[in-house]
Design a protein around this motif. Structure first.
Motif, PDB file in Angstrom:
ATOM      1  N   LEU A  23      37.518  26.821  46.754  1.00  0.00           N
ATOM      2  CA  LEU A  23      38.269  28.047  46.645  1.00  0.00           C
ATOM      3  C   LEU A  23      39.415  28.022  47.445  1.00  0.00           C
ATOM      4  O   LEU A  23      40.622  28.110  47.305  1.00  0.00           O
ATOM      5  N   ARG A  26      41.963  24.832  47.420  1.00  0.00           N
ATOM      6  CA  ARG A  26      42.976  25.090  46.464  1.00  0.00           C
ATOM      7  C   ARG A  26      44.161  26.177  46.725  1.00  0.00           C
ATOM      8  O   ARG A  26      45.208  26.180  46.859  1.00  0.00           O
ATOM      9  N   TYR A  27      43.681  27.424  47.427  1.00  0.00           N
ATOM     10  CA  TYR A  27      44.411  28.228  47.810  1.00  0.00           C
ATOM     11  C   TYR A  27      45.400  27.898  48.925  1.00  0.00           C
ATOM     12  O   TYR A  27      46.853  28.153  48.965  1.00  0.00           O
ATOM     13  N   ASN A  30      47.559  25.045  47.552  1.00  0.00           N
ATOM     14  CA  ASN A  30      48.650  25.512  46.260  1.00  0.00           C
ATOM     15  C   ASN A  30      49.668  26.508  47.138  1.00  0.00           C
ATOM     16  O   ASN A  30      50.868  26.578  46.402  1.00  0.00           O
ATOM     17  N   LEU A  74      39.259  37.587  44.536  1.00  0.00           N
ATOM     18  CA  LEU A  74      39.232  36.653  43.715  1.00  0.00           C
ATOM     19  C   LEU A  74      39.653  37.230  42.080  1.00  0.00           C
ATOM     20  O   LEU A  74      39.453  38.459  41.978  1.00  0.00           O
ATOM     21  N   HIS A  75      40.288  36.176  41.475  1.00  0.00           N
ATOM     22  CA  HIS A  75      40.479  36.818  40.030  1.00  0.00           C
ATOM     23  C   HIS A  75      39.719  37.091  39.172  1.00  0.00           C
ATOM     24  O   HIS A  75      38.353  36.049  39.346  1.00  0.00           O
ATOM     25  N   GLU A  77      38.691  36.924  36.078  1.00  0.00           N
ATOM     26  CA  GLU A  77      38.535  35.858  34.911  1.00  0.00           C
ATOM     27  C   GLU A  77      38.194  34.541  35.353  1.00  0.00           C
ATOM     28  O   GLU A  77      37.494  33.786  34.818  1.00  0.00           O
ATOM     29  N   THR A  78      39.121  33.881  36.190  1.00  0.00           N
ATOM     30  CA  THR A  78      38.990  32.482  36.522  1.00  0.00           C
ATOM     31  C   THR A  78      38.414  32.449  37.982  1.00  0.00           C
ATOM     32  O   THR A  78      38.047  31.322  38.039  1.00  0.00           O
ATOM     33  N   GLY A  79      37.668  33.310  38.772  1.00  0.00           N
ATOM     34  CA  GLY A  79      37.249  33.239  39.854  1.00  0.00           C
ATOM     35  C   GLY A  79      38.117  32.501  40.950  1.00  0.00           C
ATOM     36  O   GLY A  79      37.592  32.484  42.322  1.00  0.00           O
ATOM     37  N   GLU A  80      39.442  32.301  40.617  1.00  0.00           N
ATOM     38  CA  GLU A  80      40.006  31.675  41.734  1.00  0.00           C
ATOM     39  C   GLU A  80      40.682  32.598  42.906  1.00  0.00           C
ATOM     40  O   GLU A  80      40.440  33.892  42.777  1.00  0.00           O
ATOM     41  N   TYR A 108      51.370  35.518  42.732  1.00  0.00           N
ATOM     42  CA  TYR A 108      50.860  36.788  42.444  1.00  0.00           C
ATOM     43  C   TYR A 108      51.627  37.784  43.183  1.00  0.00           C
ATOM     44  O   TYR A 108      51.292  39.086  43.160  1.00  0.00           O
TER      45      TYR A 108
END
Length: 185
Positions: A23, A26-27, A30, A74-75, A77-80, A108
Motif C-alpha cells: 500500500l 503504491r502511494y 504514484n 484508506l479508501h 471501497e478500494t482499500g488504497e 484526491y
C-alpha cells in the motif's frame, strides 16, 4: 494492543504494519513527483518495496512505544492509501505535545479529504492521547497547508528561517500550533 482506527465521513484511518508495504509502495511511487516539492530529497532506495516495509515496521514500533502515531487514510471501497497524517515526537511529562505532518495523493486533492483526515487525527490526539499541544509547520509558499491549518484553528507562533532541508534546499517555515480545548490547568 489493538491498532487504533478512526472512521471519518469518507475514509478509514489506521496504523499499518510491514505486511502492508505494498500500500505504501503504491502511494509513494504514484505520488513521487507530486510530493517531491514538499519532502526531503529521496534516493532511489526510498521507493522500493523493502524500504516501504521497513518504514512501516519502524512506524509500528514507534506506535507501540507511544512516541509516534503514523496514521494512514484508506479508501473504504478500494482499500488504497489516500493520505497520511503522522504525529511524531510525542512528548509526555510537562510538555504533552507532538508534531504533525501530512500528505495526500494527487488525485484526491481539492475534495476536503485532507481536512477530514487531519481533523480526525487531531481529535484522537486530544481526546484519546490527551495531548495539550499539536504543532504543525509549513513552508510559506504552501498555500494549501496554510489554509488547512487556519481552518483547523492552528495559530501562527513564529517563523523559522532555513528550518528544514526540503527538495534539496533549506526552506523557511511558518510555525503553528493548536492547543487542546479540553485540557485543564
Amino acid at each position: 494492543m489493538s491498532v487504533p482506527e478512526i472512521h471519518t465521513a469518507r475514509l478509514r484511518l489506521t496504523v499499518l504494519s510491514a505486511r502492508d508495504g505494498a500500500l505504501l509502495y503504491r502511494y509513494v511511487n504514484n505520488n513521487r513527483a507530486h510530493l517531491a516539492p514538499w519532502e526531503p530529497q529521496r534516493d532511489e532506495a526510498y521507493y522500493t518495496l523493502s524500504a516501504c516495509e521497513d518504514r512501516l515496521f519502524v512506524g509500528y514500533q514507534h506506535w507501540l512505544r507511544g512516541d509516534a502515531l503514523p496514521w494512514v487514510a484508506l479508501h473504504p471501497e478500494t482499500g488504497e492509501m489516500v493520505a497520511s497524517c503522522h504525529a511524531s515526537q510525542i512528548s509526555r511529562g510537562a510538555f504533552q505535545a507532538c508534531y504533525l505532518g501530512y500528505s495526500i495523493a494527487a488525485e484526491y486533492q481539492g475534495q476536503g479529504l485532507m481536512r477530514e483526515v487531519v481533523a480526525g487525527c487531531i481529535d484522537y490526539l486530544f481526546t484519546e492521547l490527551r495531548l495539550h499541544r499539536v504543532m504543525a509547520n509549513y513552508m510559506p509558499h504552501n498555500h494549501r497547508s496554510a489554509r488547512l491549518l487556519t481552518a483547523l484553528q492552528f495559530e501562527r507562533e513564529g517563523y523559522a528561517r532555513q528550518y528544514l532541508q526540503i527538495a534539496g534546499q533549506w526552506q523557511d517555515h511558518v510555525l503553528t500550533a493548536r492547543i487542546n480545548p479540553y485540557s485543564s490547568g
